[in-house]
Design a protein around this motif. Structure first.
Motif, PDB file in Angstrom:
ATOM      1  N   THR A 101       0.838  -1.196   0.000  1.00 41.82           N
ATOM      2  CA  THR A 101       0.000   0.000   0.000  1.00 41.82           C
ATOM      3  C   THR A 101       0.874   1.248   0.000  1.00 41.82           C
ATOM      4  O   THR A 101       1.805   1.373   0.786  1.00 41.82           O
ATOM      5  CB  THR A 101      -0.914   0.022   1.237  1.00 41.82           C
ATOM      6  OG1 THR A 101      -1.754  -1.132   1.222  1.00 41.82           O
ATOM      7  CG2 THR A 101      -1.775   1.271   1.249  1.00 41.82           C
ATOM      8  N   ARG A 102       0.575   2.153  -0.911  1.00 39.07           N
ATOM      9  CA  ARG A 102       1.346   3.385  -1.012  1.00 39.07           C
ATOM     10  C   ARG A 102       0.572   4.525  -0.336  1.00 39.07           C
ATOM     11  O   ARG A 102      -0.652   4.604  -0.410  1.00 39.07           O
ATOM     12  CB  ARG A 102       1.645   3.725  -2.473  1.00 39.07           C
ATOM     13  CG  ARG A 102       2.501   2.673  -3.159  1.00 39.07           C
ATOM     14  CD  ARG A 102       2.871   3.063  -4.580  1.00 39.07           C
ATOM     15  NE  ARG A 102       3.814   4.187  -4.599  1.00 39.07           N
ATOM     16  CZ  ARG A 102       3.521   5.415  -5.011  1.00 39.07           C
ATOM     17  NH1 ARG A 102       2.295   5.702  -5.437  1.00 39.07           N
ATOM     18  NH2 ARG A 102       4.437   6.368  -5.014  1.00 39.07           N
ATOM     19  N   THR A 162       8.213   6.233  11.694  1.00 32.00           N
ATOM     20  CA  THR A 162       8.709   4.863  11.651  1.00 32.00           C
ATOM     21  C   THR A 162       8.347   4.172  10.343  1.00 32.00           C
ATOM     22  O   THR A 162       9.018   3.227   9.930  1.00 32.00           O
ATOM     23  CB  THR A 162       8.141   4.053  12.825  1.00 32.00           C
ATOM     24  OG1 THR A 162       6.700   4.129  12.816  1.00 32.00           O
ATOM     25  CG2 THR A 162       8.661   4.586  14.153  1.00 32.00           C
ATOM     26  N   ARG A 163       7.285   4.648   9.697  1.00 34.43           N
ATOM     27  CA  ARG A 163       6.947   4.195   8.348  1.00 34.43           C
ATOM     28  C   ARG A 163       6.758   5.468   7.527  1.00 34.43           C
ATOM     29  O   ARG A 163       5.701   6.081   7.541  1.00 34.43           O
ATOM     30  CB  ARG A 163       5.686   3.346   8.354  1.00 34.43           C
ATOM     31  CG  ARG A 163       5.431   2.506   7.086  1.00 34.43           C
ATOM     32  CD  ARG A 163       5.177   3.326   5.844  1.00 34.43           C
ATOM     33  NE  ARG A 163       4.594   2.545   4.758  1.00 34.43           N
ATOM     34  CZ  ARG A 163       4.305   3.017   3.549  1.00 34.43           C
ATOM     35  NH1 ARG A 163       4.573   4.306   3.258  1.00 34.43           N
ATOM     36  NH2 ARG A 163       3.765   2.256   2.642  1.00 34.43           N
ATOM     37  N   ALA A 185       2.950  12.239  15.575  1.00 36.38           N
ATOM     38  CA  ALA A 185       3.719  11.347  16.444  1.00 36.38           C
ATOM     39  C   ALA A 185       4.539  10.399  15.569  1.00 36.38           C
ATOM     40  O   ALA A 185       4.121  10.044  14.461  1.00 36.38           O
ATOM     41  CB  ALA A 185       2.780  10.562  17.347  1.00 36.38           C
ATOM     42  N   PRO A 186       5.717   9.968  16.018  1.00 38.88           N
ATOM     43  CA  PRO A 186       6.599   9.170  15.166  1.00 38.88           C
ATOM     44  C   PRO A 186       5.980   7.911  14.585  1.00 38.88           C
ATOM     45  O   PRO A 186       6.335   7.494  13.479  1.00 38.88           O
ATOM     46  CB  PRO A 186       7.767   8.829  16.099  1.00 38.88           C
ATOM     47  CG  PRO A 186       7.794   9.931  17.097  1.00 38.88           C
ATOM     48  CD  PRO A 186       6.346  10.306  17.315  1.00 38.88           C
ATOM     49  N   ASP A 187       5.046   7.290  15.311  1.00 34.87           N
ATOM     50  CA  ASP A 187       4.445   6.050  14.824  1.00 34.87           C
ATOM     51  C   ASP A 187       3.058   6.255  14.236  1.00 34.87           C
ATOM     52  O   ASP A 187       2.344   5.290  13.986  1.00 34.87           O
ATOM     53  CB  ASP A 187       4.370   5.011  15.944  1.00 34.87           C
ATOM     54  CG  ASP A 187       3.556   5.483  17.147  1.00 34.87           C
ATOM     55  OD1 ASP A 187       3.263   6.707  17.244  1.00 34.87           O
ATOM     56  OD2 ASP A 187       3.199   4.640  17.999  1.00 34.87           O
ATOM     57  N   ARG A 188       2.681   7.512  14.012  1.00 36.15           N
ATOM     58  CA  ARG A 188       1.317   7.770  13.531  1.00 36.15           C
ATOM     59  C   ARG A 188       1.007   7.054  12.225  1.00 36.15           C
ATOM     60  O   ARG A 188       0.021   6.317  12.113  1.00 36.15           O
ATOM     61  CB  ARG A 188       1.076   9.274  13.359  1.00 36.15           C
ATOM     62  CG  ARG A 188      -0.297   9.542  12.734  1.00 36.15           C
ATOM     63  CD  ARG A 188      -0.516  10.959  12.265  1.00 36.15           C
ATOM     64  NE  ARG A 188      -1.539  10.958  11.227  1.00 36.15           N
ATOM     65  CZ  ARG A 188      -1.953  12.019  10.577  1.00 36.15           C
ATOM     66  NH1 ARG A 188      -1.433  13.207  10.852  1.00 36.15           N
ATOM     67  NH2 ARG A 188      -2.873  11.923   9.637  1.00 36.15           N
ATOM     68  N   GLN A 201      -1.723   3.909  11.692  1.00 30.31           N
ATOM     69  CA  GLN A 201      -2.926   4.051  10.865  1.00 30.31           C
ATOM     70  C   GLN A 201      -2.898   3.078   9.685  1.00 30.31           C
ATOM     71  O   GLN A 201      -3.932   2.494   9.339  1.00 30.31           O
ATOM     72  CB  GLN A 201      -3.066   5.499  10.394  1.00 30.31           C
ATOM     73  CG  GLN A 201      -3.493   6.446  11.510  1.00 30.31           C
ATOM     74  CD  GLN A 201      -3.741   7.857  11.028  1.00 30.31           C
ATOM     75  OE1 GLN A 201      -2.800   8.584  10.693  1.00 30.31           O
ATOM     76  NE2 GLN A 201      -5.001   8.261  10.976  1.00 30.31           N
ATOM     77  N   LEU A 202      -1.743   2.880   9.084  1.00 30.50           N
ATOM     78  CA  LEU A 202      -1.631   1.900   8.000  1.00 30.50           C
ATOM     79  C   LEU A 202      -1.950   0.493   8.499  1.00 30.50           C
ATOM     80  O   LEU A 202      -2.590  -0.298   7.783  1.00 30.50           O
ATOM     81  CB  LEU A 202      -0.238   1.946   7.389  1.00 30.50           C
ATOM     82  CG  LEU A 202       0.030   3.104   6.422  1.00 30.50           C
ATOM     83  CD1 LEU A 202       1.517   3.216   6.132  1.00 30.50           C
ATOM     84  CD2 LEU A 202      -0.767   2.913   5.130  1.00 30.50           C
ATOM     85  N   ALA A 203      -1.526   0.183   9.710  1.00 31.53           N
ATOM     86  CA  ALA A 203      -1.821  -1.141  10.275  1.00 31.53           C
ATOM     87  C   ALA A 203      -3.329  -1.329  10.445  1.00 31.53           C
ATOM     88  O   ALA A 203      -3.860  -2.422  10.204  1.00 31.53           O
ATOM     89  CB  ALA A 203      -1.110  -1.305  11.615  1.00 31.53           C
TER      90      ALA A 203
END
Length: 271
Positions: free
Chosen positions: A2-3, A30-31, A99-102, A106-108
């Motif tokens: 997913t892009r 992180t992503r 936030a760094p893992d936002r 959300q993609l997860a």
């Protein structure tokens, strides 16, 4: 795979240091996003120009869309969306921080919940230091709760959202609805059958101030409210009598003195 793109609009009143911090928060993900689209909503001035050019020159995934004159968030967002080729797009305001893992989180959610078309989160409000949260603004979580809440108020924190590009395009995308371009898009998507969810975790740091509350009660808001209520009727979400009730309630809220408006806002939205 997913892009993902991140879409941000910038206009001349944004503080350059705040824009730089917002962009840095995207680099720290992180992503990371596959595309970062910065829409310049009219001339931005030399200082903002330097921040934007410095970022784009260093980041191969970043690009700008330049509008000759300031048109407002709706048209600027539409101009940016017209250039996006990814499956999903995330929003971030030019003075907020992710936030760094936002993006990763959300993609997860989208990977685990393919029925979801729009995903928001709570936001952590701050004044000067993003490490010091003064309140968390949380909205209803489930689709059913969001659909009910949308009858009276925008059901997502716009700077926190991630959504499927195809679902937004199906609904007609962003339009020029003064101050309420996001609410109008969510209403059309709900009317068309799109599915929504909000995460309770604050994954965006939202810059707030007393001036921001004052702008919500400023010149032009009554006309914007009236247009939005007419739109909700036209989309089939509410009846005309309900629109009159909404207009009266929302106008009365905006006419409160700033100190009382701040307390009411906190009671309604903060946890």
């Amino acid at each position: 795979m997913t892009r993902l793109a991140v879409l941000m609009t910038v206009y001349h009143r944004i503080v350059p240091a705040e824009l730089a911090a917002a962009l840095d928060s995207l680099v720290a993900q992180t992503r990371p996003a596959d595309e970062i689209v910065i829409v310049e909503d009219g001339p931005v001035g030399a200082e903002l120009r330097a921040v934007i050019d410095g970022f784009v020159d260093k980041r191969s995934e970043a690009r700008t869309v330049t509008l000759a004159r300031n048109q407002g968030s709706g048209p600027a967002s539409a101009a940016g969306m017209a250039t996006i080729t990814t499956d999903l797009v995330a929003r971030l305001d030019a003075d907020d921080l992710a936030a760094p893992d936002r993006l990763e989180r959300q993609l997860a959610w989208f990977a685990d919940h393919p029925e979801t078309d729009v995903l928001g989160t709570a936001v952590a409000e701050f004044r000067d230091d993003p490490a010091t949260t003064i309140a968390v603004r949380a909205l209803p979580e489930t689709h059913e709760e969001i659909a009910r809440y949308a009858l009276i108020n925008s059901p997502l924190n716009h700077p926190s959202v991630m959504f499927r590009v195809a679902a937004a395009e199906k609904a007609g995308g962003y339009r020029d609805v003064h101050f309420m371009e996001d609410y109008d898009l969510w209403a059309r998507m709900l009317a068309g059958g799109a599915r929504f969810h909000n995460l309770p975790e604050p994954l965006t740091h939202f810059r707030t101030s007393e001036q921001q509350l004052q702008r919500r009660a400023g010149k032009g808001m009554f006309a914007a409210e009236r247009q939005m209520q007419a739109n909700l009727v036209r989309y089939g979400l509410i009846s005309r009598p309900r629109s009159w009730f909404n207009l009266a309630a929302r106008t009365a809220y905006r006419l409160l003195p700033t100190a009382l408006l701040t307390r009411v806002y906190g009671r309604l939205f903060h946890r």
